[in-house]
Design a protein around this motif. Structure first.
Motif, PDB file in Angstrom:
ATOM      1  N   MET A  31      52.712  46.011  41.636  1.00 26.20           N
ATOM      2  CA  MET A  31      53.084  46.304  40.286  1.00 26.20           C
ATOM      3  C   MET A  31      51.943  46.332  39.382  1.00 26.20           C
ATOM      4  SD  MET A  31      56.775  45.044  38.557  1.00 26.20           S
ATOM      5  CE  MET A  31      57.607  46.031  40.009  1.00 26.20           C
ATOM      6  N   THR A  32      51.353  45.442  39.537  1.00 28.75           N
ATOM      7  CA  THR A  32      50.132  45.219  38.678  1.00 28.75           C
ATOM      8  C   THR A  32      49.232  46.446  38.698  1.00 28.75           C
ATOM      9  OG1 THR A  32      49.948  43.078  38.963  1.00 28.75           O
ATOM     10  CG2 THR A  32      47.798  43.906  38.127  1.00 28.75           C
ATOM     11  N   GLY A  33      48.890  47.247  39.981  1.00 31.45           N
ATOM     12  CA  GLY A  33      48.116  48.377  39.970  1.00 31.45           C
ATOM     13  C   GLY A  33      49.062  49.424  39.545  1.00 31.45           C
ATOM     14  N   ALA A  34      50.338  49.534  39.560  1.00 40.99           N
ATOM     15  CA  ALA A  34      51.006  50.481  39.070  1.00 40.99           C
ATOM     16  C   ALA A  34      51.029  50.579  37.531  1.00 40.99           C
ATOM     17  CB  ALA A  34      52.433  50.622  39.739  1.00 40.99           C
ATOM     18  N   TRP A  35      51.409  49.381  36.870  1.00 47.43           N
ATOM     19  CA  TRP A  35      51.197  49.208  35.596  1.00 47.43           C
ATOM     20  C   TRP A  35      49.826  49.914  34.892  1.00 47.43           C
ATOM     21  CZ3 TRP A  35      48.473  44.497  33.026  1.00 47.43           C
ATOM     22  CH2 TRP A  35      48.566  44.623  31.721  1.00 47.43           C
ATOM     23  N   LEU A  36      48.633  49.222  35.740  1.00 49.58           N
ATOM     24  CA  LEU A  36      47.645  49.572  35.057  1.00 49.58           C
ATOM     25  C   LEU A  36      47.042  51.291  35.447  1.00 49.58           C
ATOM     26  CD1 LEU A  36      45.430  46.726  36.527  1.00 49.58           C
ATOM     27  CD2 LEU A  36      45.874  47.174  34.298  1.00 49.58           C
ATOM     28  N   GLY A  37      47.742  51.742  36.580  1.00 48.91           N
ATOM     29  CA  GLY A  37      47.451  53.218  36.705  1.00 48.91           C
ATOM     30  C   GLY A  37      48.422  53.971  35.792  1.00 48.91           C
ATOM     31  N   GLY A  42      44.076  53.353  34.865  1.00 47.26           N
ATOM     32  CA  GLY A  42      43.621  53.223  35.981  1.00 47.26           C
ATOM     33  C   GLY A  42      42.589  52.070  36.010  1.00 47.26           C
ATOM     34  N   VAL A  43      41.353  52.235  36.878  1.00 47.80           N
ATOM     35  CA  VAL A  43      40.595  50.961  37.157  1.00 47.80           C
ATOM     36  C   VAL A  43      39.371  51.654  37.452  1.00 47.80           C
ATOM     37  CG1 VAL A  43      39.834  48.886  38.247  1.00 47.80           C
ATOM     38  CG2 VAL A  43      42.150  49.171  37.860  1.00 47.80           C
ATOM     39  N   ALA A  44      38.108  51.439  36.522  1.00 43.64           N
ATOM     40  CA  ALA A  44      36.917  51.752  36.745  1.00 43.64           C
ATOM     41  C   ALA A  44      35.913  50.873  36.133  1.00 43.64           C
ATOM     42  CB  ALA A  44      36.728  53.082  36.543  1.00 43.64           C
ATOM     43  N   TRP A  45      34.635  50.692  36.782  1.00 47.15           N
ATOM     44  CA  TRP A  45      33.607  49.612  36.107  1.00 47.15           C
ATOM     45  C   TRP A  45      32.815  50.412  35.069  1.00 47.15           C
ATOM     46  CZ3 TRP A  45      33.654  44.616  37.237  1.00 47.15           C
ATOM     47  CH2 TRP A  45      32.498  44.029  36.653  1.00 47.15           C
ATOM     48  N   SER A  47      33.265  52.604  32.606  1.00 52.85           N
ATOM     49  CA  SER A  47      33.850  53.358  31.539  1.00 52.85           C
ATOM     50  C   SER A  47      34.784  52.361  30.737  1.00 52.85           C
ATOM     51  CB  SER A  47      34.879  54.276  32.361  1.00 52.85           C
ATOM     52  OG  SER A  47      36.000  53.753  32.910  1.00 52.85           O
ATOM     53  N   ALA A  48      35.299  52.977  30.015  1.00 52.53           N
ATOM     54  CA  ALA A  48      36.459  52.045  28.917  1.00 52.53           C
ATOM     55  C   ALA A  48      37.734  51.544  29.843  1.00 52.53           C
ATOM     56  CB  ALA A  48      37.138  53.053  27.977  1.00 52.53           C
ATOM     57  N   LEU A  49      37.679  51.922  31.120  1.00 55.11           N
ATOM     58  CA  LEU A  49      38.668  51.339  31.999  1.00 55.11           C
ATOM     59  C   LEU A  49      38.210  50.047  32.715  1.00 55.11           C
ATOM     60  CD1 LEU A  49      39.861  54.485  33.808  1.00 55.11           C
ATOM     61  CD2 LEU A  49      40.984  53.425  31.872  1.00 55.11           C
ATOM     62  N   GLN A  50      36.970  49.420  32.372  1.00 55.62           N
ATOM     63  CA  GLN A  50      36.267  48.319  32.944  1.00 55.62           C
ATOM     64  C   GLN A  50      37.350  47.146  32.674  1.00 55.62           C
ATOM     65  OE1 GLN A  50      32.626  47.189  31.489  1.00 55.62           O
ATOM     66  NE2 GLN A  50      32.133  46.071  33.296  1.00 55.62           N
ATOM     67  N   PHE A  51      38.009  47.247  31.452  1.00 53.29           N
ATOM     68  CA  PHE A  51      38.880  45.978  31.198  1.00 53.29           C
ATOM     69  C   PHE A  51      39.829  45.891  32.393  1.00 53.29           C
ATOM     70  CE2 PHE A  51      42.764  44.282  29.345  1.00 53.29           C
ATOM     71  CZ  PHE A  51      42.178  43.096  28.805  1.00 53.29           C
ATOM     72  N   ASN A  52      40.352  46.942  32.641  1.00 53.36           N
ATOM     73  CA  ASN A  52      41.591  46.823  33.651  1.00 53.36           C
ATOM     74  C   ASN A  52      41.103  46.126  34.989  1.00 53.36           C
ATOM     75  OD1 ASN A  52      42.926  48.253  31.676  1.00 53.36           O
ATOM     76  ND2 ASN A  52      42.893  50.308  32.709  1.00 53.36           N
ATOM     77  N   VAL A  53      39.787  46.010  35.270  1.00 52.11           N
ATOM     78  CA  VAL A  53      39.637  45.271  36.526  1.00 52.11           C
ATOM     79  C   VAL A  53      39.705  43.870  36.264  1.00 52.11           C
ATOM     80  CG1 VAL A  53      37.290  44.493  37.792  1.00 52.11           C
ATOM     81  CG2 VAL A  53      37.531  46.806  36.866  1.00 52.11           C
ATOM     82  N   HIS A  54      39.894  43.322  35.271  1.00 52.46           N
ATOM     83  CA  HIS A  54      40.102  41.992  34.815  1.00 52.46           C
ATOM     84  C   HIS A  54      41.521  41.608  35.260  1.00 52.46           C
ATOM     85  CE1 HIS A  54      40.195  38.142  32.822  1.00 52.46           C
ATOM     86  NE2 HIS A  54      41.205  38.451  32.228  1.00 52.46           N
ATOM     87  N   PRO A  55      42.674  42.107  34.980  1.00 49.42           N
ATOM     88  CA  PRO A  55      43.817  41.549  35.632  1.00 49.42           C
ATOM     89  C   PRO A  55      44.241  41.600  36.448  1.00 49.42           C
ATOM     90  CG  PRO A  55      44.245  43.778  33.868  1.00 49.42           C
ATOM     91  CD  PRO A  55      42.614  43.276  33.768  1.00 49.42           C
ATOM     92  N   LEU A  56      43.572  42.913  37.326  1.00 45.37           N
ATOM     93  CA  LEU A  56      43.850  43.293  38.746  1.00 45.37           C
ATOM     94  C   LEU A  56      43.143  42.195  39.664  1.00 45.37           C
ATOM     95  CD1 LEU A  56      45.100  45.085  40.908  1.00 45.37           C
ATOM     96  CD2 LEU A  56      43.040  46.394  40.524  1.00 45.37           C
ATOM     97  N   CYS A  57      41.979  41.793  39.279  1.00 47.40           N
ATOM     98  CA  CYS A  57      41.136  40.793  40.067  1.00 47.40           C
ATOM     99  C   CYS A  57      41.870  39.423  39.842  1.00 47.40           C
ATOM    100  CB  CYS A  57      39.933  40.767  39.632  1.00 47.40           C
ATOM    101  SG  CYS A  57      38.653  42.071  40.156  1.00 47.40           S
ATOM    102  N   MET A  58      42.434  39.009  38.666  1.00 49.64           N
ATOM    103  CA  MET A  58      42.825  37.630  38.397  1.00 49.64           C
ATOM    104  C   MET A  58      44.124  37.529  39.091  1.00 49.64           C
ATOM    105  SD  MET A  58      40.752  36.111  37.191  1.00 49.64           S
ATOM    106  CE  MET A  58      39.100  36.051  35.910  1.00 49.64           C
ATOM    107  N   VAL A  59      45.061  38.530  39.452  1.00 50.45           N
ATOM    108  CA  VAL A  59      46.152  38.487  40.128  1.00 50.45           C
ATOM    109  C   VAL A  59      45.995  38.573  41.367  1.00 50.45           C
ATOM    110  CG1 VAL A  59      48.389  40.125  40.624  1.00 50.45           C
ATOM    111  CG2 VAL A  59      47.722  39.580  38.190  1.00 50.45           C
TER     112      VAL A  59
END
Length: 252
Positions: A31-37, A42-45, A47-59
């Motif tokens: 669900m964390t991945g679905a929320w971010l997607g 989505g998730v990328a390093w 780009s502006a999507l780099q921030f989204n790596v943070h919640p996904l990795c922490m969860v």
């Protein structure tokens, strides 16, 4: 002396509770991945999507894998103690590495955007959790995996290790909830109160995080579900204690 102790039977309800906790944990990650997607691009390093790596990795790291590491001694009840220790340690190392990637991602993203760091309650709790988790792993490795600590020293530290492990896990879940709420308020603002689809999805995710935390802690606190000491573990522990401290096997 060929008494082969039969493996202790697994408590009847334990496998169902473990399976339920894993279902909750995997649903949290999905669900964390679905929320971010769906709502964050989505998730990328790079780009502006780099921030989204943070919640996904922490969860994944500090919630799901950390919770699973705590359950190792409940799930693998009859395996060799050293094998179980190594698995416990490897899960914690994996959680630490993934969480470190998430931490680097958010600091790097803030640096690129010129945002301030470490001003929110979420960030303070996050740093506290990461530092405590690092210290807990290092001390645990020194006491339980590195061959040097005495039996009596391990015995005295074990209750603290268990307490701080459960406490850090609880703090991790709480910090994830703070971060989730912060992310929603930053993006949705006043619209959060109008039951936006993203807000509803994130609220459900928050409830699942709480459910996973409660399920793990319930399994850990059931005294009758603790791993039973194996015959060879008791013998080795008593022999080691006798050799190093001069205690007789009969002196409890």
């Amino acid at each position: 002396m060929e008494s082969h102790a039969s493996p202790a039977p697994s408590p009847g309800a334990l496998p169902y509770y473990v399976a339920f906790s894993q279902l909750l944990g995997l649903t949290v990650v999905a669900m964390t991945g679905a929320w971010l997607g769906l709502y964050r691009g989505g998730v990328a390093w790079e780009s502006a999507l780099q921030f989204n790596v943070h919640p996904l990795c922490m969860v994944i790291g500090l919630v799901f894998l950390q919770g699973d590491a705590l359950l190792v001694y409940r799930v693998f009840r009859n395996e060799a103690k050293r094998t179980t220790k190594i698995l416990h340690g490897l899960l914690h190392v994996s959680a630490f590495i993934i969480a470190l990637v998430g931490l680097v991602a958010v600091f790097d993203y803030h640096r690129k955007k010129g945002y301030a760091d470490l001003y929110s309650l979420h960030s303070w709790c996050g740093i506290l959790v990461f530092v405590l988790y690092s210290v807990q792993w290092l001390v645990g490795f020194s006491f339980f995996l590195f061959p040097g600590a005495s039996f009596s020293l391990r015995s005295r530290y074990r209750p603290q290790h268990i307490f701080f492990g459960a406490s850090i896990f609880l703090l991790s879940v709480g910090t994830a909830l703070l971060g989730l709420k912060e992310a929603l308020l930053f993006k949705l603002g006043a619209k959060y109160s109008t039951f936006q689809p993203e807000g509803v999805l994130a609220n459900v995710l928050g409830l699942l995080l709480v459910g996973f935390g409660v399920a793990v802690l319930y399994i850990l606190t059931r005294a009758d579900w603790k791993r039973p000491p194996q015959a060879e573990e008791q013998a080795l522990s008593m022999d080691f204690k006798t050799l190093t401290e001069g205690d007789s096997p009969s002196s409890q």
